[in-house]
Scaffold this motif. Structure first.
Motif, PDB file in Angstrom:
ATOM      1  N   LEU A 113       0.825  -1.204   0.000  1.00 25.39           N
ATOM      2  CA  LEU A 113       0.000   0.000   0.000  1.00 25.39           C
ATOM      3  C   LEU A 113       0.865   1.262   0.000  1.00 25.39           C
ATOM      4  N   LYS A 114       1.939   1.234   0.814  1.00 30.19           N
ATOM      5  CA  LYS A 114       2.816   2.409   0.878  1.00 30.19           C
ATOM      6  C   LYS A 114       3.618   2.586  -0.404  1.00 30.19           C
ATOM      7  N   LEU A 115       4.003   1.470  -1.048  1.00 32.52           N
ATOM      8  CA  LEU A 115       4.699   1.567  -2.332  1.00 32.52           C
ATOM      9  C   LEU A 115       3.776   2.129  -3.414  1.00 32.52           C
ATOM     10  N   ALA A 116       2.506   1.754  -3.335  1.00 35.60           N
ATOM     11  CA  ALA A 116       1.551   2.165  -4.363  1.00 35.60           C
ATOM     12  C   ALA A 116       1.066   3.592  -4.196  1.00 35.60           C
ATOM     13  N   LEU A 117       1.043   4.078  -2.970  1.00 32.97           N
ATOM     14  CA  LEU A 117       0.423   5.371  -2.692  1.00 32.97           C
ATOM     15  C   LEU A 117       0.927   6.515  -3.569  1.00 32.97           C
ATOM     16  N   PRO A 118       2.240   6.698  -3.785  1.00 33.72           N
ATOM     17  CA  PRO A 118       2.679   7.811  -4.639  1.00 33.72           C
ATOM     18  C   PRO A 118       2.104   7.747  -6.048  1.00 33.72           C
ATOM     19  N   PHE A 119       1.936   6.546  -6.584  1.00 34.56           N
ATOM     20  CA  PHE A 119       1.375   6.407  -7.932  1.00 34.56           C
ATOM     21  C   PHE A 119      -0.129   6.683  -7.924  1.00 34.56           C
ATOM     22  N   TYR A 120      -0.814   6.226  -6.875  1.00 31.24           N
ATOM     23  CA  TYR A 120      -2.234   6.557  -6.748  1.00 31.24           C
ATOM     24  C   TYR A 120      -2.417   8.074  -6.681  1.00 31.24           C
ATOM     25  N   GLU A 121      -1.585   8.727  -5.901  1.00 26.41           N
ATOM     26  CA  GLU A 121      -1.719  10.179  -5.725  1.00 26.41           C
ATOM     27  C   GLU A 121      -1.533  10.913  -7.046  1.00 26.41           C
ATOM     28  N   LYS A 122      -0.521  10.512  -7.829  1.00 32.05           N
ATOM     29  CA  LYS A 122      -0.286  11.161  -9.115  1.00 32.05           C
ATOM     30  C   LYS A 122      -1.453  10.929 -10.071  1.00 32.05           C
ATOM     31  N   SER A 123      -1.975   9.723 -10.077  1.00 32.13           N
ATOM     32  CA  SER A 123      -3.119   9.406 -10.934  1.00 32.13           C
ATOM     33  C   SER A 123      -4.362  10.157 -10.486  1.00 32.13           C
ATOM     34  N   ALA A 124      -4.561  10.235  -9.178  1.00 30.65           N
ATOM     35  CA  ALA A 124      -5.720  10.951  -8.632  1.00 30.65           C
ATOM     36  C   ALA A 124      -5.673  12.421  -9.007  1.00 30.65           C
ATOM     37  N   GLU A 125      -4.508  13.019  -8.954  1.00 34.36           N
ATOM     38  CA  GLU A 125      -4.366  14.430  -9.323  1.00 34.36           C
ATOM     39  C   GLU A 125      -4.729  14.665 -10.777  1.00 34.36           C
ATOM     40  N   GLN A 126      -4.584  13.636 -11.604  1.00 37.92           N
ATOM     41  CA  GLN A 126      -4.926  13.758 -13.022  1.00 37.92           C
ATOM     42  C   GLN A 126      -6.387  13.417 -13.292  1.00 37.92           C
ATOM     43  N   GLY A 127      -7.148  13.120 -12.227  1.00 40.95           N
ATOM     44  CA  GLY A 127      -8.587  12.959 -12.380  1.00 40.95           C
ATOM     45  C   GLY A 127      -9.101  11.545 -12.531  1.00 40.95           C
ATOM     46  N   VAL A 128      -8.285  10.531 -12.300  1.00 37.40           N
ATOM     47  CA  VAL A 128      -8.758   9.142 -12.397  1.00 37.40           C
ATOM     48  C   VAL A 128      -9.548   8.802 -11.136  1.00 37.40           C
ATOM     49  N   ALA A 129     -10.833   8.554 -11.283  1.00 36.52           N
ATOM     50  CA  ALA A 129     -11.712   8.347 -10.125  1.00 36.52           C
ATOM     51  C   ALA A 129     -11.301   7.133  -9.306  1.00 36.52           C
ATOM     52  N   ASP A 130     -10.874   6.054  -9.966  1.00 35.18           N
ATOM     53  CA  ASP A 130     -10.441   4.859  -9.241  1.00 35.18           C
ATOM     54  C   ASP A 130      -9.282   5.202  -8.312  1.00 35.18           C
ATOM     55  N   ALA A 131      -8.361   6.029  -8.801  1.00 35.54           N
ATOM     56  CA  ALA A 131      -7.205   6.423  -7.998  1.00 35.54           C
ATOM     57  C   ALA A 131      -7.617   7.346  -6.857  1.00 35.54           C
ATOM     58  N   GLN A 132      -8.564   8.230  -7.122  1.00 34.27           N
ATOM     59  CA  GLN A 132      -9.054   9.121  -6.063  1.00 34.27           C
ATOM     60  C   GLN A 132      -9.679   8.304  -4.943  1.00 34.27           C
ATOM     61  N   TYR A 133     -10.410   7.276  -5.317  1.00 35.09           N
ATOM     62  CA  TYR A 133     -11.003   6.392  -4.315  1.00 35.09           C
ATOM     63  C   TYR A 133      -9.909   5.660  -3.539  1.00 35.09           C
ATOM     64  N   ALA A 134      -8.902   5.162  -4.256  1.00 34.40           N
ATOM     65  CA  ALA A 134      -7.812   4.453  -3.597  1.00 34.40           C
ATOM     66  C   ALA A 134      -7.093   5.352  -2.598  1.00 34.40           C
ATOM     67  N   VAL A 135      -6.840   6.588  -2.995  1.00 37.79           N
ATOM     68  CA  VAL A 135      -6.164   7.534  -2.101  1.00 37.79           C
ATOM     69  C   VAL A 135      -6.988   7.738  -0.836  1.00 37.79           C
ATOM     70  N   SER A 136      -8.287   7.876  -0.984  1.00 36.26           N
ATOM     71  CA  SER A 136      -9.141   8.088   0.189  1.00 36.26           C
ATOM     72  C   SER A 136      -9.054   6.907   1.148  1.00 36.26           C
ATOM     73  N   GLN A 137      -9.050   5.701   0.613  1.00 31.75           N
ATOM     74  CA  GLN A 137      -8.999   4.517   1.454  1.00 31.75           C
ATOM     75  C   GLN A 137      -7.660   4.401   2.179  1.00 31.75           C
TER      76      GLN A 137
END
Length: 385
Positions: free
Chosen positions: A231-255
């Motif tokens: 989860l910690k390895l993935a978080l930086p990539f989720y954050e970058k994707s979320a900033e670009q508007g990918v809803a799945d990534a925004q959800y992942a970041v919230s969790q």
């Protein structure tokens, strides 16, 4: 394997890793951009004019300003009307002018005539311009040709040909092509299955800034590294994707912001904000969670009305768990008035979808036959929103 918006791995991977970390959060339940719409302009010249009961003219003995609805001290002019014309905008009705159109940003880079034709729907022209460049080794043109072959635009649908051109463009480092080719390699569609090569291309596409690849690479890291490490390895990539508007990534970041230990307090405070961004983007799992979070006070204060509204949206769109939770809210009058028929309707719909709930079953059997019949009729009329 079914893809969602071209995203390979979806939220359950994250949720399974977080399941152990959410034990302390127990639900209180059994467990868009809006567009302004102006009203039609009445056809009558003076629709607000009142006629007395005796039939006398309501404007008799009144000044011209009063008769026309003009402010005190102002004189009426021809065409005065208390309603705006059909051409009046929302900004003008609020007393403000429309904002100026922002100046066009200058572009000094090379002009891609093939992509320009593609954007305008001139697919044959786009293919004629892109194919020679693709054959000469232009990665952007190769990706465009692959996309057109995939969709059958300007050329007969050719999945194998598309796979070839995606592969050629991926070798030359095109981020979009590396992402698409990684998906093909992962699934073995029209190319030999090769997880190692797929992972390499997905990582490279993610590092090159492709939003979908960033989310999917995060999912791969979670799957390949069980527990909090992944989860910690993935978080930086989720954050970058979320900033670009990918809803799945925004959800992942919230969790992850809410559920992972040792998350910085300033990030944890934004968990609900990211969840709402995903919910507003139409991601129904985020809408479900937004409702539950508001009801239970997760990531912020309790707000039963907001919780009810998000669960209603998700339920109306067909989310079975949301339908079940919404039934509970109607029973206990959380965020809404108590309504046994509505509660029973949503329970019937969730039960038909296979979600059993002994508490709701007891409630259903306890209401009278007329209410049961109304609930079943309402459930039969239900259509997803």
């Amino acid at each position: 394997m079914r893809l969602r918006s071209r995203l390979l791995i979806t939220a359950p991977v994250i949720l399974s890793c977080l399941a152990g970390g959410q034990e302390g959060v127990q639900p209180a339940l059994a467990q868009g951009t809006e567009r302004a719409v102006t009203r039609p302009v009445p056809s009558a010249a003076d629709p607000l004019r009142k006629v007395p009961a005796d039939g006398a003219d309501a404007t008799k003995d009144k000044g011209a300003g009063e008769a026309s609805g003009a402010p005190d001290g102002a004189s009426a002019t021809a065409g005065d009307d208390p309603y705006p014309s059909s051409g009046v905008t929302l900004y003008q009705r609020m007393g403000s002018d429309l904002p100026a159109v922002p100046p066009e940003k200058p572009y000094h880079g090379p002009i891609d005539e093939a992509y320009g034709a593609y954007q305008r729907g001139r697919y044959m022209t786009a293919l004629d311009k892109a194919l020679p460049r693709a054959e000469a080794g232009d990665a952007a043109a190769q990706t465009l040709v692959a996309e057109m072959m995939t969709r059958g635009l300007g050329i007969v649908h050719d999945a194998k040909g598309a796979a070839f051109w995606y592969g050629e463009a991926a070798k030359r480092g095109d981020p979009a092509a590396m992402f698409q080719y990684a998906l093909l390699l992962m699934e073995g569609r029209n190319v030999p299955r090769d997880k190692a090569k797929a992972d390499d291309y997905m990582r490279r596409a993610a590092e090159a800034g492709n939003a979908s690849a960033q989310f999917n690479w995060g999912q791969i890291l979670v799957a390949d590294n069980p527990g909090e490490k992944g989860l910690k390895l993935a978080l930086p990539f989720y954050e970058k994707s979320a900033e670009q508007g990918v809803a799945d990534a925004q959800y992942a970041v919230s969790q992850l912001y809410e559920g992972v230990k040792d998350i910085a307090p300033e990030k944890k405070a934004k968990a609900r904000e990211w969840l709402l961004r995903a919910a507003k983007a139409g991601y129904d799992t985020a809408q479900l969670d937004a409702g539950i979070w508001f009801v239970n006070g997760v990531g912020g204060p309790r707000d039963y009305e907001q919780g009810f509204e998000w669960l209603r949206i998700a339920a109306t769109r067909g989310n079975v768990v949301a339908q079940n939770k919404l039934a509970h809210l109607y029973i206990y009058a959380l965020g809404t008035r108590p309504n046994p028929v509505e509660a029973a309707k949503w329970y019937v719909l969730s039960r038909r979808a296979g979600l059993a709930d002994p508490v709701l079953e007891d409630f259903y059997l306890g209401i009278n036959e007329d209410q049961q019949k109304q609930a079943i009729d309402a459930a039969n009329r239900f259509r997803r929103g």
